[in-house]
Write a protein that holds these residues in place. Structure first.
Motif, PDB file in Angstrom:
ATOM      1  N   PHE A   8      -7.214  -4.395  -3.705  1.00  0.00           N
ATOM      2  CA  PHE A   8      -6.832  -4.360  -2.293  1.00  0.00           C
ATOM      3  C   PHE A   8      -7.958  -4.857  -1.392  1.00  0.00           C
ATOM      4  O   PHE A   8      -7.696  -5.473  -0.354  1.00  0.00           O
ATOM      5  CB  PHE A   8      -6.401  -2.954  -1.891  1.00  0.00           C
ATOM      6  CG  PHE A   8      -4.993  -2.630  -2.289  1.00  0.00           C
ATOM      7  CD1 PHE A   8      -3.914  -3.136  -1.594  1.00  0.00           C
ATOM      8  CD2 PHE A   8      -4.734  -1.822  -3.389  1.00  0.00           C
ATOM      9  CE1 PHE A   8      -2.611  -2.851  -1.963  1.00  0.00           C
ATOM     10  CE2 PHE A   8      -3.437  -1.529  -3.768  1.00  0.00           C
ATOM     11  CZ  PHE A   8      -2.378  -2.041  -3.054  1.00  0.00           C
ATOM     12  N   TYR A  34      -7.465  -0.579  -8.220  1.00  0.00           N
ATOM     13  CA  TYR A  34      -6.829  -0.538  -6.898  1.00  0.00           C
ATOM     14  C   TYR A  34      -7.820  -0.925  -5.801  1.00  0.00           C
ATOM     15  O   TYR A  34      -7.520  -1.755  -4.925  1.00  0.00           O
ATOM     16  CB  TYR A  34      -6.291   0.867  -6.616  1.00  0.00           C
ATOM     17  CG  TYR A  34      -4.844   1.068  -6.976  1.00  0.00           C
ATOM     18  CD1 TYR A  34      -3.845   0.262  -6.435  1.00  0.00           C
ATOM     19  CD2 TYR A  34      -4.452   2.094  -7.844  1.00  0.00           C
ATOM     20  CE1 TYR A  34      -2.520   0.458  -6.756  1.00  0.00           C
ATOM     21  CE2 TYR A  34      -3.121   2.295  -8.178  1.00  0.00           C
ATOM     22  CZ  TYR A  34      -2.160   1.479  -7.629  1.00  0.00           C
ATOM     23  OH  TYR A  34      -0.840   1.669  -7.941  1.00  0.00           O
ATOM     24  N   ILE A  66       0.839  -1.210   0.000  1.00  0.00           N
ATOM     25  CA  ILE A  66       0.000   0.000   0.000  1.00  0.00           C
ATOM     26  C   ILE A  66       0.868   1.251   0.000  1.00  0.00           C
ATOM     27  O   ILE A  66       0.602   2.215  -0.735  1.00  0.00           O
ATOM     28  CB  ILE A  66      -0.947  -0.012   1.222  1.00  0.00           C
ATOM     29  CG1 ILE A  66      -1.967  -1.151   1.084  1.00  0.00           C
ATOM     30  CG2 ILE A  66      -1.663   1.316   1.356  1.00  0.00           C
ATOM     31  CD1 ILE A  66      -2.822  -1.361   2.310  1.00  0.00           C
TER      32      ILE A  66
END
Length: 279
Positions: free
Chosen positions: A146, A142, A99
């Motif tokens: 994630f 993204y 991250i």
């Protein structure tokens, strides 16, 4: 216990405290027990039951290696739980690294975008919303990647392996991305545009592919999603990102053909878009 008749079974633990194992349960006290027990009887042992305490494992392997070593279920379960917690802790650290890098890479691209705007004068532009669409699709990729990567859905257990592979892909992508910027220099733009005095660059990476910068970015996104060790994370990252780049490339190539004419058409015939010899 082992006696002279038949039962060759030894249970190490508190039951042997009277025989000198000792409360501290050190290697020294265990060796003293085996000396007292005798080499002959130790060699006759068929089964030994103990927990997973390391001195037990070492001494039993040394003094009665022929015996089948039975580990009690409670300590095996505890060992697995500890290993699982260690794995989860390692996974959390890697996730933080991924991250953090993603944010740093995003800041790098934003910085380069602002820097590029202060260089050169745009003679013509026709982005057709491709840059905005690309940013939206990257953001979607993204978020999905994630979000799924933080769960166990689709997870691949070889975290270290995939993290290492992802790191290699990211570094490779960064090198290609930065090198493509350096080759274009003042002709590099984030929007689909033609800079004053624009020349067709056919050196370095641009000798074989027309969009090495996009190749670098795709490798970076592939590396980030791969390092999450989750096959679903890879899919939900790369599908929207790939759609964005396919549209972006089509817009850019139409524009460059309009601006540079036959020179660009000839360049297209000699090269591939982003993958040498393939695409």
């Amino acid at each position: 216990m082992v006696n002279n008749s038949h039962r060759n079974d030894l249970c190490l633990g508190r039951l042997f405290l009277p025989y000198g194992v000792g409360k501290d349960r050190t290697i020294k006290t265990l060796l003293r027990f085996f000396r007292m027990f005798g080499k002959k009887q130790s060699a006759q042992l068929l089964f030994i039951c103990s927990d997973m305490w390391k001195p037990y494992l070492k001494v039993i392997a040394k003094k009665a290696g022929q015996a089948i070593h039975v580990l009690d279920r409670f300590h095996i379960a505890m060992h697995r739980r500890i290993m699982c917690m260690a794995g989860e802790s390692s996974m959390t650290v890697k996730l933080i690294i991924i991250i953090a890098f993603s944010y740093l890479y995003g800041f790098f691209e934003v910085f380069m975008n602002f820097r590029q705007r202060n260089k050169g004068t745009v003679a013509a532009s026709n982005d057709k919303g491709s840059l905005r669409l690309l940013y939206i699709l990257i953001t979607v990729g993204y978020l999905l990647s994630f979000s799924i990567g933080a769960t166990k859905i689709g997870r691949i257990n070889q975290w270290n392996t995939y993290f290492a592979v992802g790191a290699v892909l990211v570094v490779t992508g960064l090198i290609i991305r930065i090198q493509s910027m350096r080759i274009l220099r003042q002709y590099f733009t984030y929007s689909v545009a033609k800079v004053e005095g624009h020349k067709l660059i056919e050196t370095g990476l641009y000798k074989t592919i027309r969009h090495p910068g996009y190749l670098g970015q795709l490798l970076i996104f592939l590396g980030i999603s791969t390092s999450l060790s989750n096959w679903l994370s890879i899919l939900v990252m790369m599908i929207p990102v790939a759609i964005g780049y396919v549209y972006r490339i089509s817009v850019e190539e139409i524009f460059m053909t309009e601006q540079l004419g036959q020179n660009y058409l000839n360049y297209q015939k000699r090269t591939k878009r982003i993958v040498p010899l393939i695409y």
